[in-house]
Design a protein around this motif. Structure first.
Motif: not given
Ligand SMILES: Nc1ncnc2c1ncn2[C@@H]1O[C@H](COP(=O)(O)OP(=O)(O)O)[C@@H](O)[C@H]1O
Ligand SMILES: [Mg+2]
Lengths: 477, 254
Positions: A83-87, A244-258
């Motif tokens: 369901k993630i819409n990357f566009d 984060a605040p809540i929205y009806s649309t989705d957000s994405l968090h993609a972190a990298v930790v080294e």
């Protein structure tokens, strides 16, 4: 054991309340100085790199990473990513033009946000250094003078690329290569913000360093990049928080930790993840641990719609130690697909995994673990324990442990339990005068204690209260 | 003056009737001993009176000071001053005896009097410390998880210690003597007597053996069999029972 009807009713009542979100879920009305248009393409990558005035090699790396991201398919295991819409996402949002070192210089609205989250207060009370990221950029960063004097570096990762290009290039992308997985590739392509820490030899940072990550905008993608290097004989404890605040649309968090933990060094990395339930949280976290060094991931996942995160430890030197302790809480519409990976690549290394999960109101937890002992890594010791607590009958918990042990001298212990809140325990506490919801929250908190008690006291109390709130629907005491 | 009345009480679990018409009246200051064989319904009686949701009352009433309590949840009954020392106290991981008991003490106080003063953690430490001394308990247990890894004796002491902290009006003590060696039994009995004298509470002392009655003298003794009280008397009844065994009483109903 059946859950009494009354318990179920109380839980239903509670789950309809959005107490937590009321506390963390406020929106800040502020105009960014730049917001990339929706969607992802090479132009956007170029624009991010241009705005950051980056060296050429970084732009090249970003472009290569973008290709890999486009090429790699979505993983078919784990949670539902379809369901993630990357566009429709905004991949870069710049809240202000320059990172500040004094709170009074941070734009008022943004400062208020962090005031409400208690960040400057925590900084005064018990932190050696503080970072605050709003959308895509760090807006504030500080480090105690004394530590600066000792050569400790604690900067936004963007700043570090400019100020310390050599050490940066030496370690960036070495623990988690661009090719590692789809979301690590995405992060490498559009990364912005995050913390860079370098602790010199034999230097101990006695108070924690902390960074707080806040997503404020709708349809936001946050892709911070964190790199920690603990040089020989040093130690540091880093804490990250997020909301984060809540929205009806989705957000994405993609972190990298080294993380690189050199000989005789120790690193603790503590996470208190409290994203709102419209955030997909897909994070790659990995540490290389050398001779006689120690790494501890303490990973608490309370929020998000779906989290897929499996902190990993590579025990690369003799006598290296690794620990991954985690707590996951899943309520309605939440899936915490979390776990741990340990690779014993050297002799006499030891590891411990403790994974605890609490599922409530259709919430779903999955534990996905990998324990590998390579041929030639003699006399390793590992202990894995996974405990799941189901607060009601509709919730779900699955365990997918994988063990690959190629050494006969390895000692591996594994234990997994799934339990429900028992009627006997409830009755016992209630017979002393505790209401049913007080009793439930006590039992749940008790279950989580082993993990929670390792947090700095302020966070331990916060998390206890959070669980109590979730269980009783009560605001404050 | 407080009174617990159990009137023609019938109760079942999993469609099996276990209590088959129990009548009992306990007033402040009185000690009632209930004796009976294993499986005669002693623990069930305690659980039903305390409000265990596993049992269903099919007939009869339970009154505390004239107020019907059989529909109240266990915590409301505790708030009114009822207490149960469990035969097999359950273990609760990660919940410290100290924390949970402080919350219980405060909750009960608030329920009895809205204006009751909140007891602070440090004040409470004194209360619990005194009660632990009374039971000759290791203070470290207060910081440990409730009953987790406690020995059988420690669990029993901890039950009475909780009674000492909560100071109930009516206490149901379910086989508090079982699994105790003679020294532990003496300590526990002494503590119960002391609390009884101090608070004038009413006590229902459930026991399998008459041994504990050498230390705590009951005002009344009841024999329970197959979910019914088949004979009541004074302390001499316990001695008779010891001498002749249960079978005699079961065969010749009162
Ligand atoms: N939850 C239950 N389900 C079925 N039978 C039960 C349950 N609890 C008690 N019983 C039965 O009720 C009877 C009385 O048990 P109990 O009250 O524990 O006796 P006592 O305490 O006198 O030893 C026993 O036959 C026991 O097996
Ligand atoms: Mg019994």
């Amino acid at each position: 054991m059946k859950i009494p009807k009354r318990t179920r009713k109380i839980l239903e009542k509670i789950s309809n309340q959005k107490n937590l979100l009321r506390k963390l879920g406020f929106r800040t009305d502020t105009k960014p100085v730049y917001k990339s248009p929706q969607g992802l393409n090479t132009n956007i990558i170029e624009e991010i790199s241009r705005q950051k005035a980056e060296p050429e090699w970084m732009l090249t790396l970003r472009k290569k990473a973008l290709e890999i991201f486009f090429k790699k398919p979505l993983p078919l295991w784990g949670g539902d990513l379809s369901k993630i819409n990357f566009d429709t996402l905004h991949y870069y949002i710049k809240p202000q033009d320059k990172i500040k070192t004094k709170w009074e210089n941070v734009p008022k609205k943004i400062k208020e946000t962090f005031d409400k989250l208690g960040i400057p207060q925590a900084e005064r009370k018990f932190l050696a250094g503080t970072g605050a990221q709003f959308e895509s950029e760090m807006i504030y960063h500080s480090l105690q003078k004394e530590l600066k004097g000792k050569g400790v570096i604690f900067e936004s990762t963007d700043t570090a690329l400019k100020k310390y290009p050599k050490i940066f290039a030496e370690y960036f992308g070495k623990v988690v290569p661009v090719t590692d997985n789809k979301f690590a590739a995405l992060n490498s392509a559009v990364w912005s913000g995050g913390s860079f820490i370098y602790v010199p030899k034999n230097t101990h940072v006695n108070l924690p360093l902390q960074t707080y990550f806040r997503i404020n905008a709708e349809r936001m993608g946050q892709f911070e990049r964190t790199l920690i290097i603990a040089d020989e004989g040093s130690s540091v404890h880093y804490i990250e928080g997020c909301s984060a605040p809540i929205y009806s649309t989705d957000s994405l968090h993609a972190a990298v930790v080294e993380i690189i933990v050199k000989k005789n060094a120790r690193v603790q990395y503590t996470t208190i993840q409290n994203w709102s339930s419209n955030v997909y949280n897909l994070v790659t976290k990995r540490a290389f641990v050398y001779e006689n060094a120690e790494m501890l991931w303490l990973d608490c996942n309370i929020g998000s719609r779906l989290t897929m995160k499996y902190p990993a430890i590579f025990l690369l030197g003799e006598n290296a130690k690794g620990e991954i302790q985690s707590l996951a809480f899943a309520k309605e519409n939440q899936h915490q697909d979390t776990g741990a990976k340990i690779f014993h690549s050297s002799s006499n290394t030891s590891s411990k995994i403790v994974a605890k999960s609490i599922s409530k109101n259709n919430g779903r937890n999955s534990y996905r673990g990998l324990l590998k002992v390579s041929k030639g890594a003699k006399n390793t010791v590992s202990h894995v324990s996974c405990n799941a607590l189901l607060v009601d009958e509709n919730s779900r918990s699955d365990t997918y442990p994988t063990m690959k042990v190629e050494e006969e001298s390895a000692t591996v212990a594994h234990e997994a339990t799934v339990s429900k809140i028992s009627e006997e325990q409830l009755f016992y506490l209630m017979s002393r005068g505790l209401s049913e919801d007080e009793a439930v929250s006590m039992i749940v908190n008790g279950f989580a204690t082993q993990i929670i008690k390792q947090l700095p006291m302020e966070y331990a109390l916060e998390l206890n209260r959070l669980i109590e709130l979730e269980m009783t629907g009560r605001h404050e005491r | 003056m407080d009174t617990l009345e159990i009137i023609a009480l019938r109760a079942e679990t999993n469609k099996t009737e276990i209590l088959k018409g129990i009548n009992l009246k306990i007033r402040s200051g009185e000690i009632h001993a209930i004796m009976g064989k294993n499986g005669s319904g002693k623990s069930t009686l305690c659980n039903v009176v305390m409000g265990h949701p596993k049992y269903k009352i099919t007939e009869g009433k339970i009154k505390l000071n004239g107020k019907k309590i059989e529909k109240l949840p266990a915590n409301k009954r505790a708030n009114l001053g009822l207490f149960l020392a469990f035969q097999n106290p359950t273990e609760i991981q990660g919940v410290t005896l100290n924390n949970f008991l402080r919350l219980a003490k405060n909750t009960n106080a608030k329920a009895q009097n809205k204006k009751a003063k909140h007891i602070s953690p440090s004040e409470f430490l004194q209360t619990i410390s005194q009660s632990m001394d009374l039971l000759e308990m290791d203070k470290k247990l207060a910081g440990r998880s409730v009953n987790e890894g406690f020995s059988g004796g420690e669990k029993k002491r901890a039950e009475i210690m909780q009674m000492a902290v909560l100071k109930p009006r009516i206490a149901l003590l379910d086989e508090i003597d079982s699994g105790l060696d003679i020294d532990a039994l003496k300590t526990v009995a002494k503590a119960i007597k002391r609390l009884h004298k101090q608070t004038k509470c009413g006590i229902l002392l459930i026991t399998h053996y008459q041994r504990i009655l050498n230390y705590i003298t009951p005002d009344f003794v009841h024999i329970i069999s197959n979910g019914k009280i088949i004979k009541s008397g004074d302390k001499k009844l316990a001695q008779k029972l010891e001498k002749h065994g249960y079978e005699k009483f079961v065969k010749e109903p009162a």
